[in-house]
Design an enzyme around this catalytic site. Structure first.
Site, PDB file in Angstrom:
ATOM      1  CG  ASP A  89      -1.888   1.039   1.311  1.00  0.00           C
ATOM      2  OD1 ASP A  89      -1.752   1.987   0.520  1.00  0.00           O
ATOM      3  OD2 ASP A  89      -2.816   0.945   2.136  1.00  0.00           O
ATOM      4  CG  HIS A 178      -0.081  10.004 -24.202  1.00  0.00           C
ATOM      5  ND1 HIS A 178      -0.948  10.720 -23.424  1.00  0.00           N
ATOM      6  CD2 HIS A 178      -0.793   9.635 -25.297  1.00  0.00           C
ATOM      7  CE1 HIS A 178      -2.128  10.768 -24.020  1.00  0.00           C
ATOM      8  NE2 HIS A 178      -2.063  10.115 -25.160  1.00  0.00           N
ATOM      9  CE  LYS A 182      -1.171  10.972 -29.119  1.00  0.00           C
ATOM     10  NZ  LYS A 182      -1.993   9.777 -29.235  1.00  0.00           N
ATOM     11  CD  GLU A 216     -10.214  12.416 -26.083  1.00  0.00           C
ATOM     12  OE1 GLU A 216      -9.748  11.288 -25.913  1.00  0.00           O
ATOM     13  OE2 GLU A 216     -10.445  13.204 -25.149  1.00  0.00           O
ATOM     14  CG  ASP A 235      -8.059  15.014 -19.210  1.00  0.00           C
ATOM     15  OD1 ASP A 235      -7.256  14.318 -18.566  1.00  0.00           O
ATOM     16  OD2 ASP A 235      -8.722  14.581 -20.177  1.00  0.00           O
ATOM     17  CG  HIS A 240      -2.248  15.860 -24.072  1.00  0.00           C
ATOM     18  ND1 HIS A 240      -1.130  15.309 -23.497  1.00  0.00           N
ATOM     19  CD2 HIS A 240      -3.291  15.115 -23.628  1.00  0.00           C
ATOM     20  CE1 HIS A 240      -1.484  14.259 -22.746  1.00  0.00           C
ATOM     21  NE2 HIS A 240      -2.793  14.140 -22.807  1.00  0.00           N
ATOM     22  CE  LYS A 345     -12.361  12.945 -21.927  1.00  0.00           C
ATOM     23  NZ  LYS A 345     -11.258  12.418 -22.721  1.00  0.00           N
TER      24      LYS A 345
HETATM   25  C1  BG6 Z   1      -5.248  11.675 -21.770  1.00  0.00           C
HETATM   26  C2  BG6 Z   1      -6.482  12.273 -21.174  1.00  0.00           C
HETATM   27  O1  BG6 Z   1      -4.119  12.346 -21.305  1.00  0.00           O
HETATM   28  O2  BG6 Z   1      -5.304  11.773 -23.171  1.00  0.00           O
HETATM   29  C3  BG6 Z   1      -7.717  11.590 -21.713  1.00  0.00           C
HETATM   30  O3  BG6 Z   1      -6.445  12.144 -19.761  1.00  0.00           O
HETATM   31  C4  BG6 Z   1      -7.713  11.590 -23.221  1.00  0.00           C
HETATM   32  O4  BG6 Z   1      -8.906  12.215 -21.223  1.00  0.00           O
HETATM   33  C5  BG6 Z   1      -6.383  11.072 -23.754  1.00  0.00           C
HETATM   34  O5  BG6 Z   1      -8.764  10.761 -23.668  1.00  0.00           O
HETATM   35  C6  BG6 Z   1      -6.287  11.249 -25.254  1.00  0.00           C
HETATM   36  O6  BG6 Z   1      -5.146  10.586 -25.722  1.00  0.00           O
HETATM   37  P1  BG6 Z   1      -5.072  10.022 -27.205  1.00  0.00           P
HETATM   38  O7  BG6 Z   1      -3.677   9.494 -27.329  1.00  0.00           O
HETATM   39  O8  BG6 Z   1      -6.122   8.972 -27.310  1.00  0.00           O
HETATM   40  O9  BG6 Z   1      -5.353  11.197 -28.085  1.00  0.00           O
END
Ligand code: BG6
Length: 495
Positions: A89, A178, A182, A216, A235, A240, A345
């Site tokens: 934990d 992330h 890409k 998205e 978020d 991003h 979204k």
């Molecule tokens: C994440 C967010 O960092 O990126 C998510 O927390 C989002 O809400 C996602 O859906 C989108 O990533 P990708 O690579 O699918 O565009």
């Protein structure tokens, strides 16, 4: 360079991120023979399972999340053979000696690179690092990886960074965005700086404005507990979208090194014009999806999506699932050029795209061409169809005079390169193992991004106006279109 041996510990080892992204990424790298030969992967979680139980979960995860043609039985067995599981934990001190013993009990323990991946709630980042220091497993080769969100505002981001910084030096800290892993995002740097023809055009002299869209089709899914406290600005935009903006706007570094790309991105963040409360009212739009009809069929509203067991009783949420805003980079290159950003979204399509819209030619010399828009546009598609499209104007074939027609030059990576594009996490995890932080966010970048976003959060928190509703499956609230129309512009939708 690749170390001889690595112990890759994943806190949150049975969680969604581990099973969906981290382990499949390690599998792919292992399949290609890129992991250090003597690598162990240690999943840490509160589940009371043993190594075999963990292997079974990971096997099921790989089978769900990898394409069947990528499942090589020998490689799956090899990866499973690397796995261990420890039940402990992060919040309490119990069980930590097990991790100590496991990490120390191996050949060449003192030369092994230890990676600690924190795929857990951010409130556990600091305490987990403190425990790692207590059990004496953090040496100078150790690295820690953090997922966003790093804080929910500037002050909390600083707290997290301070707490982690007590144990790890900045060079050992890898903050994942992330998007930077890409392929198409990395290619943005190559497109800009390994070609000569774009760079002279890449400024307020020739660029009218820039649009960055991350749309998205998915809703909030089962992540309501996290998302309802975050919202689209925290978020997606804070990380991003601002990172994409940095890569579009940054100056050329002298070479691609671990600090100088990040130095240039930081300068862009610092040059963003701070938004006053009036700017926020005028230049930002927030929305929330209502029930609607999508390609998958009818879907419920955000509030209904939230009404799961975790958040029951809080359906009147003001959290935004859509943001559009206008930003400006105040420096010599970009002064006066709007950067319009939007993300949401449950929009009508899934697309991440940067569009650079150039100015109209200075003079309309063809008869009948006055008032006809011939502005060039460069679309850089990050996903789903990675590629680039340059919109030009051409002469329509025919004997009767000159008629202008829009045409496009298309580059699709799938056609140009006959190879699988690795997932963002594959590249990023290997960079962690190799110790290359170039594609990770530095502390000062994260904090500069929060500084810019904070006045928007503050103004929204004070505003009596709730986010505008948009039906699921649409391009977002009308106000987002109006934001550009007011400036005589329009969002460029990919056809
Ligand atoms: C994440 C967010 O960092 O990126 C998510 O927390 C989002 O809400 C996602 O859906 C989108 O990533 P990708 O690579 O699918 O565009």
């Amino acid at each position: 360079t690749l170390p001889q041996a690595c112990d890759f510990t994943v806190f949150g080892g049975t969680g969604d991120l581990a099973l969906r992204k981290i382990l499949p990424a390690l599998y792919h790298r292992d399949l290609e023979g890129h992991l250090p030969p003597d690598t162990r992967i240690i999943g840490v979680s509160r589940s009371e399972i043993d190594d075999d139980g963990y292997r079974a979960e990971v096997r099921a995860g790989l089978e769900t999340h990898l394409a069947p043609e990528h499942l090589d039985p020998d490689a799956v067995e090899r990866l499973l053979g690397r796995l261990h599981h420890l039940c402990l934990d992060s919040g309490s001190g119990e069980g930590w000696h097990l991790l100590h013993d496991l990490l120390k009990d191996r050949p060449h323990a003192d030369e092994t690179v230890r990676v600690f991946y924190l795929a857990v709630a951010p409130r556990l980042f600091g305490p987990t690092c403190a425990r790692l220091a207590e059990i004496d497993v953090v040496d100078e080769r150790a690295r820690v990886v953090m997922e966003k969100p790093i804080g929910h505002d500037l002050a909390s981001a600083r707290e997290v960074n301070d707490a982690v910084g007590e144990v790890f030096e900045e060079r050992q800290i890898f903050r994942i965005d992330h998007y930077l892993g890409k392929e198409s995002v990395q290619n943005l740097l190559v497109t800009r700086f390994a070609n000569t023809f774009l760079e002279p055009l890449w400024s307020s002299r020739w660029v009218d404005h820039v649009q960055i869209t991350v749309a998205e089709t998915v809703g909030v899914g089962s992540r309501g507990g996290y998302y309802d406290h975050a919202g689209a600005l925290r978020d997606m935009v804070q990380n991003h979208l601002l990172q994409l903006l940095c890569l579009v706007a940054m100056e050329p570094p002298t070479y691609v090194g671990r600090e100088n790309v990040r130095d240039e991105k930081l300068k862009v963040l610092q040059a963003l014009k701070p938004l006053s409360p009036e700017d926020v009212d005028r230049d930002t739009v927030r929305g929330q999806y209502a029930a609607g009809l999508t390609a998958e069929g009818p879907v419920p509203s955000y509030a209904d999506d939230l009404a799961g067991p975790e958040t029951a009783g809080a359906p009147d949420s003001w959290t935004e699932t859509f943001v559009a805003l206008k930003a400006e980079v105040r420096n010599w290159r970009w002064a006066g050029v709007p950067f319009y950003l939007r993300t949401g979204k449950r929009m009508d399509r899934r697309v991440s795209e940067i569009v650079v819209v150039f100015k109209e030619p200075p003079h309309a010399m063809f008869p009948g061409s006055e008032g006809v828009t011939t502005a060039n546009r460069l679309h850089i598609c990050v996903q789903p169809d990675e590629g680039m499209r340059l919109h030009l104007t051409a002469k329509e074939p025919g004997p009767g005079g000159i008629r202008l027609r829009p045409v496009s030059l298309d580059l699709s990576y799938a056609d140009a390169f006959d190879q699988r594009s690795p997932e963002a996490y594959e590249r990023l995890l290997m960079d962690v193992i190799r110790g290359n932080p170039t594609l990770f966010m530095r502390r000062d970048e994260v904090e500069a991004a929060w500084s810019w976003v904070e006045p928007v959060l503050a103004r929204w928190a004070d505003s009596p106006e709730r986010p505008r509703r948009y039906p699921a499956g649409t391009p977002g609230p009308y106000a987002a279109a109006a934001l550009l129309e007011r400036d005589g512009r329009a969002w460029q939708e990919t056809d």
